[in-house]
Design a protein around this motif. Structure first.
Motif: not given
Length: 592
Positions: A569-580
């Protein structure tokens, strides 16, 4: 968890809630169907957790933010030094010294303290670099997560918790013994004798009451605990100085005539048990998160307190054995009885009072340290996240403190000190060995930078260092008094360390403070810790193995799936922030 710039925004939350979401909030436990699917994926998940290593930044920011409230940064090197002294000088010196002098080493018990002190000091250096670079409440658990991965960190975590529970229970029972001495009673007079199995048949209600009081104090304030600790520790040091000076005025060198009655084997066997007397300094590393200037304060606090403690231990051991023949030393209250034997019966009250003060601070600092360990473990969801919550008013981990001291009280109520001290030494020596390995990995390996050949050489040399250390310990444990075995195993350790030093380049240098003589110092720490393990009895290893099996069962059915879900879940949140961030700033690529 929201974001403000590059730093996580801490969400505030009440310290004590009790819903299912506080204990099992992860996706794997939402339904029986989810849980069944999780169990079917156990081996791929286990492989992921074995291979995955955390990052310094993750431990410092993201993981720490899961406590919902910040711990207060109000400690300086002075606080840490007195915490170190308060954490260490207690039951070990006032109880185990007499037992090991009488039954294990004789007057050479001072050499046992020197060996244990060297081992502890090497471990202190390894801990200090990590505590400066990763100043979080998780201590060695966080360090191992970063360098050796989640699975190995959990194995250590289970033994860290065992170490603290057993250590607190042992000190609490010793507290009862000296309290009885202070009131002119036999140590067992205040215990309830039952028909339970030997070593578990003397129930200790006073130990339970003391632990409850300590729990209340530890929850209220870390800074308040620190103030109480260094005032009590100053009084304690004054009592130790009195014992040394008054005791040496009644010294009889004839008591040193037979200096090593049990031989060198007795010295090292006693050293393995007496390592218990140095346990506690690692609690100071868990306070790094509450330290104002970790780079300056932690090295001074940790190394300074260990140097003072080792000197005090050696002087006290010499004093005791000069006052009385080793065969006449009382194993339950050695110093009190020794003063009575030389005609200073009144001094036993000062000794008993000093011992009680010392054990009280050991319990208090232990309560502070063990709660912070459990807090950081809970932040990863390896244990229920309810235990990670920090109380918004006191800034202390109240839930973790209460649970740990509750478990300690149960053990202290039933279990004899002899059982506790040997088992504790195994857990501690095992963890310190792992921290030494982690430091070598930290200096010589960086993911994405270290070449495959250098990684292979690093692994090979670490395996040889550990293997040669185990071979030396096993040869010693099986009774190998000759020199042939050591001629093979010790040079193998030396050549393995030398090969690592010469052929595997450093991949990282410490940013603020670093351990000198890497890889020699951590390699020596590994070797001496494993060697001392070879001097511990087989029954203690059986109990250690049983406990490890229990925590692995828990991990495979709960901790593995909870921590896996949380990490993904943390990895997905981190990836979302990078994409954003990439969408907002086209010129900045998204890193892999």
């Amino acid at each position: 968890m929201g974001e403000v710039g590059d730093r996580p925004q801490v969400l505030r939350r009440r310290g004590c809630t009790c819903t299912k979401e506080d204990f099992l909030p992860e996706e794997s436990f939402k339904s029986w169907g989810n849980y069944t699917r999780s169990l079917s994926e156990m081996w791929p998940r286990l492989k992921d957790r074995i291979l995955t290593r955390s990052l310094d930044e993750t431990e410092l920011n993201e993981i720490r933010a899961r406590s919902h409230n910040e711990m207060k940064k109000n400690l300086k090197w002075w606080d840490l030094m007195w915490f170190g002294i308060g954490a260490v000088i207690g039951a070990g010196i006032f109880v185990l010294t007499g037992r090991e002098a009488k039954q294990g080493a004789g007057p050479a018990v001072v050499l046992s303290y020197v060996v244990s002190g060297i081992s502890a000091m090497l471990a202190v250096f390894c801990y200090t670099e990590f505590a400066v670079e990763i100043p979080v409440a998780g201590g060695s658990f966080a360090y191992l997560r970063v360098e050796l991965g989640d699975f190995m960190a959990f194995i250590a975590a289970g033994n860290i918790l065992l170490e603290y529970v057993i250590g607190g229970a042992a000190v609490a029972r010793a507290w009862t013994s000296y309290f009885a001495t202070l009131l002119n009673h036999h140590p067992d007079d205040f215990r309830i004798i039952t028909n339970l199995a030997p070593d578990y048949n003397k129930l200790d209600p006073i130990a339970v009451v003391v632990l409850i009081i300590v729990c209340i104090v530890a929850v209220l304030s870390t800074k308040g605990t620190s103030r109480f600790n260094y005032i009590a520790s100053i009084i304690h040091i004054a009592v130790i100085v009195f014992i040394i000076i008054a005791g040496l005025t009644h010294a009889d060198t004839k008591n040193y005539t037979n200096f090593i009655p049990f031989g060198s084997r007795g010295v090292f066997k006693a050293s393995a048990v007496l390592f218990f007397a140095y346990v506690g300094f690692d609690a100071v590393s868990t306070m790094a998160e509450e330290t104002k200037d970790p780079g300056r304060d932690i090295p001074i606090g940790l190394v300074g307190s260990m140097a003072i403690t080792t000197l005090a231990y050696c002087l006290l051991a010499v004093t005791l054995c000069l006052m009385q023949p080793y065969a006449e030393i009382d194993k339950d209250a050695p110093f009190s009885v020794a003063f009575q034997a030389v005609g200073m019966g009144w001094a036993k009250y000062i000794v008993a009072f000093g011992a009680l003060k010392g054990m009280t601070t050991v319990l208090l600092v232990g309560a502070v340290g063990q709660a912070r360990y459990l807090t950081h473990i809970a932040r990863t969801h390896m244990v229920p996240p309810w235990l990670a919550l920090v109380h918004p008013k006191t800034g202390t981990p109240s839930n973790a403190t209460a649970v740990m001291l509750g478990a300690t009280a149960v053990i202290a109520f039933f279990t004899d000190l002899d059982i506790l001290s040997s088992l504790l030494s195994i857990s501690t020596l095992f963890i310190f060995s792992l921290v030494g390995v982690a430091l070598i990995v930290r200096r010589h390996y960086v993911s994405g930078e270290t070449t495959l050949s250098n990684w292979a050489k690093l692994v090979a040399f670490i395996v040889l260092i550990i293997g040669s250390s185990i071979a030396t310990a096993v040869y010693w444990a099986l009774g190998g008094d000759g020199w042939i075995g050591f001629v093979i195993t010790v040079p193998l350790w030396f050549l393995s360390t030398c090969g690592l030093w010469l052929t595997v380049p450093k991949a990282r240098e410490p940013k603020i403070w670093g351990v000198p003589l890497v890889p020699w110092l951590p390699s020596a720490s590994i070797a001496i810790n494993i060697f001392l393990l070879g001097s511990i009895d087989a029954h203690s290893f059986m109990r250690f193995g049983l406990w490890t099996a229990v925590i692995l069962v828990y991990y495979f059915f709960f901790g593995l799936h909870a921590s896996y879900d949380t990490a993904k879940e943390a990895d997905q949140a981190r990836l979302g922030l990078k994409l954003e961030g990439g969408l907002k700033s086209p010129n900045n690529g998204v890193s892999g």
